[in-house]
Design an enzyme around this catalytic site. Structure first.
Site, PDB file in Angstrom:
ATOM      1  N   SER A 165       1.006  -0.839   0.184  1.00 59.63           N
ATOM      2  CA  SER A 165      -0.062   0.288   0.251  1.00 59.63           C
ATOM      3  C   SER A 165       1.266   1.466   0.301  1.00 59.63           C
ATOM      4  CB  SER A 165      -1.370   0.580   1.297  1.00 59.63           C
ATOM      5  OG  SER A 165      -0.134   0.572   2.507  1.00 59.63           O
ATOM      6  N   GLY A 179       5.234   2.589  -1.122  1.00 57.81           N
ATOM      7  CA  GLY A 179       6.275   1.139  -0.973  1.00 57.81           C
ATOM      8  C   GLY A 179       5.689   0.306  -3.026  1.00 57.81           C
ATOM      9  N   ASP A 189       7.886 -10.065   7.464  1.00 59.82           N
ATOM     10  CA  ASP A 189       7.561  -9.886   8.927  1.00 59.82           C
ATOM     11  C   ASP A 189       8.543  -9.228   9.459  1.00 59.82           C
ATOM     12  OD1 ASP A 189       5.834  -8.894  10.488  1.00 59.82           O
ATOM     13  OD2 ASP A 189       5.156 -10.270  11.235  1.00 59.82           O
ATOM     14  N   LEU A 190       8.497  -7.380   9.614  1.00 62.26           N
ATOM     15  CA  LEU A 190       9.713  -6.517  10.357  1.00 62.26           C
ATOM     16  C   LEU A 190       9.618  -6.867  11.591  1.00 62.26           C
ATOM     17  CD1 LEU A 190       9.692  -3.171   8.101  1.00 62.26           C
ATOM     18  CD2 LEU A 190      12.262  -5.620   8.532  1.00 62.26           C
ATOM     19  N   TYR A 217       4.044   4.910  28.340  1.00 61.51           N
ATOM     20  CA  TYR A 217       4.468   4.847  26.624  1.00 61.51           C
ATOM     21  C   TYR A 217       3.096   6.002  26.544  1.00 61.51           C
ATOM     22  CZ  TYR A 217       3.266   3.022  21.799  1.00 61.51           C
ATOM     23  OH  TYR A 217       3.194   3.315  20.631  1.00 61.51           O
TER      24      TYR A 217
END
Length: 309
Positions: free
Chosen positions: A33, A36, A82-83, A182
């Site tokens: 998508s 890229g 899959d990073l 976070y």
């Protein structure tokens, strides 16, 4: 169109007009998508053999089919990546074997996600945007070196960062939010700072070996990257961009946002500017905290420890 004519409205196709990439291999991550897919299409249209890397290899195969439909001579291939999973990254590198890679565009990423961890326990944005690409790049250094040796031209690694990096530095003491609350905006900004720092240290370590590195700000455009954002998140973005009128309304098209990546990967005038931070197809200046040499070296060593390199 000459380089001095490039700017915010330049498209990837404009950059590659008249450029011949025949015989060169380009690896692009996050092709299913947004930027890229357009980056891969434009490189293939210029003659490059493109490797499409994505978590969903079936979706990547659909992108490959579209590219072949538009560019009959193109021969794109796919690789599952899959990073957020170090084992997947190692598997992808193993599948690529010793294949020379001339251009590596580290485009994939996540943005402003709810708190989550990767398969290996890293904070999701830092783990995906930085550590995943760090491991992929270091595993492919022999492939990049082989391409440079074969062609006599330096190979290039392009990191898609963001001007969001200016908001926060990398917290080397706690990059994975083990001991601090976070904050999705802080996490995203530090991951993009990490992209710039890793680019600078890659230049420092491998420029003389024929591997050049660039970090780019693609500009603001509407892509699936914002899928995790709530109405409150958009309000926070608006607040943070108050000093930049039009930033969230004058959006780039996807072809325009992909332009700086392909310029970084191919422009001959950048041959002597390895390590540069680029925006709007021009050389820009990154935040000081993202180009500090000591921080860059420390982050590289910490990243090696995290990914087991």
């Amino acid at each position: 169109m000459g380089v001095n004519d490039f700017g915010p409205e330049t498209t990837a196709s404009d950059v590659l007009d008249g450029v011949d990439l025949a015989g060169r291999t380009a690896l692009v991550t996050g092709v299913t998508s947004g930027l890229g897919g357009e980056t891969a299409r434009a490189l293939a249209a210029a003659g490059a053999t493109v490797i499409l890397a994505a978590r969903d290899e079936t979706a990547a195969a659909a992108v490959a089919e579209r590219i072949r439909g538009e560019i009959p001579d193109a021969a794109p291939t796919t690789v599952a990546l899959d990073l957020a999973d170090l084992s997947s990254i190692r598997d992808a590198a193993e599948r690529l074997g010793t294949r020379p890679v001339d251009l590596q565009i580290n485009n994939a990423g996540v943005m402003y996600t709810p708190f989550a961890r990767t398969a290996d326990g890293f904070e999701l944005q830092f783990g995906t945007n930085h550590l995943g690409h760090f491991l992929l790049t270091t595993l492919l250094l022999p492939n990049l070196q082989a391409a440079a040796d074969r062609s006599g031209t330096a190979s290039r690694v392009v990191a898609v960062s963001s001007d969001a990096h200016r908001a926060h530095a990398v917290d080397l003491a706690d990059p994975n939010f083990l001991n601090r609350p976070y904050d999705k905006f802080v996490a995203y900004a530090q991951s993009k700072s990490a992209n710039v720092l890793a680019t600078d240290e890659l230049r420092n370590r491998y420029d003389s070996k024929g591997i050049h590195a660039f970090a780019v700000h693609p500009g603001v455009c509407a892509t699936g990257l914002s899928r995790h954002m709530s109405r409150d998140d958009f309000a926070e973005m608006k607040r943070m961009s108050a000093g930049k009128p039009g930033l969230l309304t004058d959006l780039k098209s996807i072809p325009q946002a992909a332009a700086t990546s392909v310029w970084a990967a191919t422009a001959p005038e950048l041959a002597a500017r390895s390590g540069a931070y680029l925006a709007d197809c021009r050389i820009d200046r990154a935040a000081e905290h993202a180009v500090d040499p000591e921080t860059a070296a420390a982050l590289w060593e910490l990243s090696e420890a995290f990914v087991g390199r």
